[in-house]
Motif scaffolding. Sequence first.
Motif, mmCIF file in Angstrom:
data_model
loop_
_atom_site.group_PDB
_atom_site.id
_atom_site.type_symbol
_atom_site.label_atom_id
_atom_site.label_comp_id
_atom_site.label_asym_id
_atom_site.label_seq_id
_atom_site.Cartn_x
_atom_site.Cartn_y
_atom_site.Cartn_z
ATOM 1 N N SER A 111 17.146 18.153 21.873
ATOM 2 C CA SER A 111 16.114 19.103 22.294
ATOM 3 C C SER A 111 14.992 19.093 21.270
ATOM 4 O O SER A 111 15.239 19.212 20.066
ATOM 5 N N MET A 112 13.777 18.951 21.770
ATOM 6 C CA MET A 112 12.608 18.889 20.893
ATOM 7 C C MET A 112 11.589 19.918 21.344
ATOM 8 O O MET A 112 11.198 19.948 22.517
ATOM 9 N N GLY A 113 11.186 20.777 20.427
ATOM 10 C CA GLY A 113 10.204 21.806 20.737
ATOM 11 C C GLY A 113 8.827 21.438 20.228
ATOM 12 O O GLY A 113 8.685 20.769 19.199
ATOM 13 N N SER A 114 7.818 21.880 20.954
ATOM 14 C CA SER A 114 6.433 21.620 20.561
ATOM 15 C C SER A 114 5.881 22.836 19.828
ATOM 16 O O SER A 114 5.967 23.964 20.324
ATOM 17 N N LYS A 115 5.324 22.609 18.646
ATOM 18 C CA LYS A 115 4.747 23.706 17.880
ATOM 19 C C LYS A 115 3.423 24.178 18.471
ATOM 20 O O LYS A 115 3.008 25.312 18.248
ATOM 21 N N THR A 116 2.753 23.323 19.217
ATOM 22 C CA THR A 116 1.437 23.682 19.755
ATOM 23 C C THR A 116 1.542 24.545 21.010
ATOM 24 O O THR A 116 0.875 25.571 21.130
ATOM 25 N N CYS A 117 2.396 24.135 21.966
ATOM 26 C CA CYS A 117 2.471 24.875 23.230
ATOM 27 C C CYS A 117 3.747 25.697 23.373
ATOM 28 O O CYS A 117 3.866 26.496 24.302
ATOM 29 N N GLY A 118 4.726 25.497 22.477
ATOM 30 C CA GLY A 118 5.946 26.286 22.526
ATOM 31 C C GLY A 118 6.966 25.837 23.551
ATOM 32 O O GLY A 118 7.991 26.490 23.730
ATOM 33 N N LEU A 119 6.709 24.724 24.236
ATOM 34 C CA LEU A 119 7.642 24.233 25.247
ATOM 35 C C LEU A 119 8.682 23.318 24.617
ATOM 36 O O LEU A 119 8.465 22.742 23.552
ATOM 37 N N SER A 120 9.811 23.187 25.293
ATOM 38 C CA SER A 120 10.883 22.301 24.834
ATOM 39 C C SER A 120 11.112 21.206 25.861
ATOM 40 O O SER A 120 10.953 21.425 27.067
ATOM 41 N N ARG A 121 11.490 20.046 25.358
ATOM 42 C CA ARG A 121 11.906 18.950 26.231
ATOM 43 C C ARG A 121 13.282 18.495 25.775
ATOM 44 O O ARG A 121 13.618 18.563 24.588
ATOM 45 N N HIS A 122 14.080 18.028 26.721
ATOM 46 C CA HIS A 122 15.454 17.632 26.437
ATOM 47 C C HIS A 122 15.640 16.162 26.823
ATOM 48 O O HIS A 122 15.180 15.728 27.888
ATOM 49 N N TYR A 123 16.312 15.424 25.940
ATOM 50 C CA TYR A 123 16.503 13.989 26.146
ATOM 51 C C TYR A 123 17.982 13.634 26.010
ATOM 52 O O TYR A 123 18.679 14.147 25.130
ATOM 53 N N LYS A 124 18.434 12.746 26.885
ATOM 54 C CA LYS A 124 19.796 12.225 26.807
ATOM 55 C C LYS A 124 19.741 10.827 26.207
ATOM 56 O O LYS A 124 18.919 9.997 26.615
ATOM 57 N N SER A 125 20.617 10.586 25.238
ATOM 58 C CA SER A 125 20.621 9.287 24.570
ATOM 59 C C SER A 125 21.513 8.303 25.314
ATOM 60 O O SER A 125 22.618 8.641 25.743
ATOM 61 N N GLU A 126 21.015 7.088 25.495
ATOM 62 C CA GLU A 126 21.797 5.990 26.068
ATOM 63 C C GLU A 126 21.871 4.889 25.020
ATOM 64 O O GLU A 126 20.857 4.292 24.654
ATOM 65 N N MET A 127 23.082 4.631 24.525
ATOM 66 C CA MET A 127 23.274 3.716 23.403
ATOM 67 C C MET A 127 23.667 2.321 23.903
ATOM 68 O O MET A 127 24.545 2.187 24.755
ATOM 69 N N THR A 128 23.013 1.309 23.363
ATOM 70 C CA THR A 128 23.325 -0.090 23.681
ATOM 71 C C THR A 128 23.942 -0.746 22.452
ATOM 72 O O THR A 128 23.328 -0.802 21.384
ATOM 73 N N ILE A 129 25.181 -1.267 22.603
ATOM 74 C CA ILE A 129 25.889 -1.848 21.448
ATOM 75 C C ILE A 129 26.296 -3.301 21.705
ATOM 76 O O ILE A 129 27.189 -3.828 21.043
ATOM 77 N N GLN A 130 25.634 -3.962 22.654
ATOM 78 C CA GLN A 130 26.021 -5.337 22.968
ATOM 79 C C GLN A 130 25.658 -6.319 21.852
ATOM 80 O O GLN A 130 26.162 -7.449 21.825
ATOM 81 N N PHE A 131 24.793 -5.888 20.925
ATOM 82 C CA PHE A 131 24.430 -6.759 19.801
ATOM 83 C C PHE A 131 25.104 -6.299 18.507
ATOM 84 O O PHE A 131 24.589 -6.527 17.414
ATOM 85 N N PRO A 173 37.435 4.107 6.858
ATOM 86 C CA PRO A 173 36.048 3.628 6.963
ATOM 87 C C PRO A 173 35.743 2.427 6.076
ATOM 88 O O PRO A 173 34.915 1.582 6.445
ATOM 89 N N ASP A 174 36.421 2.332 4.904
ATOM 90 C CA ASP A 174 36.121 1.215 4.002
ATOM 91 C C ASP A 174 36.804 -0.080 4.430
ATOM 92 O O ASP A 174 36.656 -1.110 3.761
ATOM 93 N N ALA A 175 37.534 -0.052 5.544
ATOM 94 C CA ALA A 175 38.223 -1.260 6.011
ATOM 95 C C ALA A 175 37.409 -2.016 7.051
ATOM 96 O O ALA A 175 37.832 -3.081 7.515
ATOM 97 N N PHE A 176 36.232 -1.480 7.432
ATOM 98 C CA PHE A 176 35.441 -2.114 8.484
ATOM 99 C C PHE A 176 33.958 -2.056 8.132
ATOM 100 O O PHE A 176 33.487 -1.143 7.448
ATOM 101 N N GLU A 177 33.245 -3.067 8.617
ATOM 102 C CA GLU A 177 31.787 -3.080 8.541
ATOM 103 C C GLU A 177 31.237 -3.303 9.943
ATOM 104 O O GLU A 177 31.822 -4.046 10.736
ATOM 105 N N ILE A 178 30.127 -2.649 10.221
ATOM 106 C CA ILE A 178 29.477 -2.780 11.525
ATOM 107 C C ILE A 178 28.211 -3.594 11.327
ATOM 108 O O ILE A 178 27.310 -3.195 10.582
ATOM 109 N N HIS A 179 28.143 -4.744 11.985
ATOM 110 C CA HIS A 179 26.986 -5.633 11.869
ATOM 111 C C HIS A 179 26.238 -5.677 13.203
ATOM 112 O O HIS A 179 26.862 -5.691 14.269
ATOM 113 N N GLY A 180 24.910 -5.717 13.122
ATOM 114 C CA GLY A 180 24.128 -5.890 14.339
ATOM 115 C C GLY A 180 23.076 -4.813 14.509
ATOM 116 O O GLY A 180 22.712 -4.106 13.563
ATOM 117 N N ILE A 181 22.592 -4.708 15.726
ATOM 118 C CA ILE A 181 21.519 -3.767 16.061
ATOM 119 C C ILE A 181 22.002 -2.842 17.178
ATOM 120 O O ILE A 181 22.535 -3.301 18.191
#
Length: 424
Positions: free
Chosen positions: A24-44, A80-88
């Motif tokens: 959720s992101m609010g605007s300081k100028t107009c006071g409105l909020s917008r909501h965004y859903k994240s879509e994650m791509t991990i094929q790389f 956590p120290d047993a793995f590394e995540i490589h890529g984008i």
Amino acid sequence: KMCSMILNDCYGQNLDVDPVVIFSMGSKTCGLSRHYKSEMTIQFVEVVPTKPLKKLTQEQIDKLLCNIYDMDAWMKALPPDAFEIHGIVGVNLVDVTKEETLSRLRQHLLKKDALTSRENIEYIQSLLRDYFQLPDLRFGIMAMDYPVNKDRNDNRYGIQHCLIDRWQDCRLADENHQSIYAKAARFGHNVLLENMEWVKAPTQAEKTLMKKGFKSYLVAPLKGKEDRIIGLMEIGAERPFAINSFTELQLHDLMALFHTALERSREETDNRIEAIMRDQFTAIHPSVQWRFIDAAFDIMSQQQKGIINPATPDIAFESVYPMYAQADIVNSSITRNHAIQQDFIKNLQLLEEVLSVANEKLDYPLLEQYLLETRQKLTELEQNLDTSDEHQLMDYILLEVHPVLEEVVRQNAILMEAYRNYTG
């Protein structure tokens, strides 16, 4: 997400985990909020072990999946120290402002006081501003009956959040029969004024709205059972065409929520007033019922202010000469309640006896439960009997205990004598 990748790449699992994260992101100028859903791509992205893999059986993996919030167990199984995540990792944000706002509005309108307190109305207004993306949008809602019910005081519902102050009682007056309020109620459909300056013959309602700075306005009727008008909803803005036909189309998806919320709130208030009338007054003739409803509303208002023993208003009809007479026996309600109380006590005592005999001779779990419940109800009944207790006790005896007791007696003849003593 990363843990599921490790299990898939290193332990041969086939997990499809895509958690929904809303930003959720609010605007300081107009006071409105917008909501965004994240879509994650991990094929790389790939998982690279930095240490020999810890052996995990399928049973251990299943236990992890059954306790996804046990972080200690996950950290121990997949250090956590047993793995590394490589890529984008690619993240795409999808605008879900309308869907998220609609969900929050639906959840809020389920509350009992969603339409009664001023704070809740302001919260609904902020949600509607986000939904329509109009920072200057104003919202109002009011409970009312159309055609007007003279026996019903609309103010008793506590839902009179009109955008025109002190206009609740005159919005449908004869001099305003051409106003947007009267038209919405009379014709049963939305009335939209995209530019209020275009109104050729404004009534006092439109003039007052323009004085308050509104330039575009919409009034929508709220309907209850049998398609009757039970209220009006209004939205306005300070800019011409800010409220327009597209706004009206979007509002259509919200109307069912407000219909349901208003009808539920009205029914709850009606039930409370009816309970107060049953408790405070004897039988009331329909011709004077309206006066007692007003008195019950006054008592309810005192209760809402925290008054423990509210005073009952004096009810008098001056200069009224009845064309008939009706007798009222003094203390008849008290005598009636006492007689009903004694009758229930005797019934429960006899029921306790037969249940006690049945519980001693048979190993039947429900009998012991009903015996304990009957004793508890008997103790409570000996202290007091409320009006609502009558129906509850009747349902308990006739619908819960009797069917089970009759079946037990039918299968066990040794209880027949005790059962006959109970039924008389």
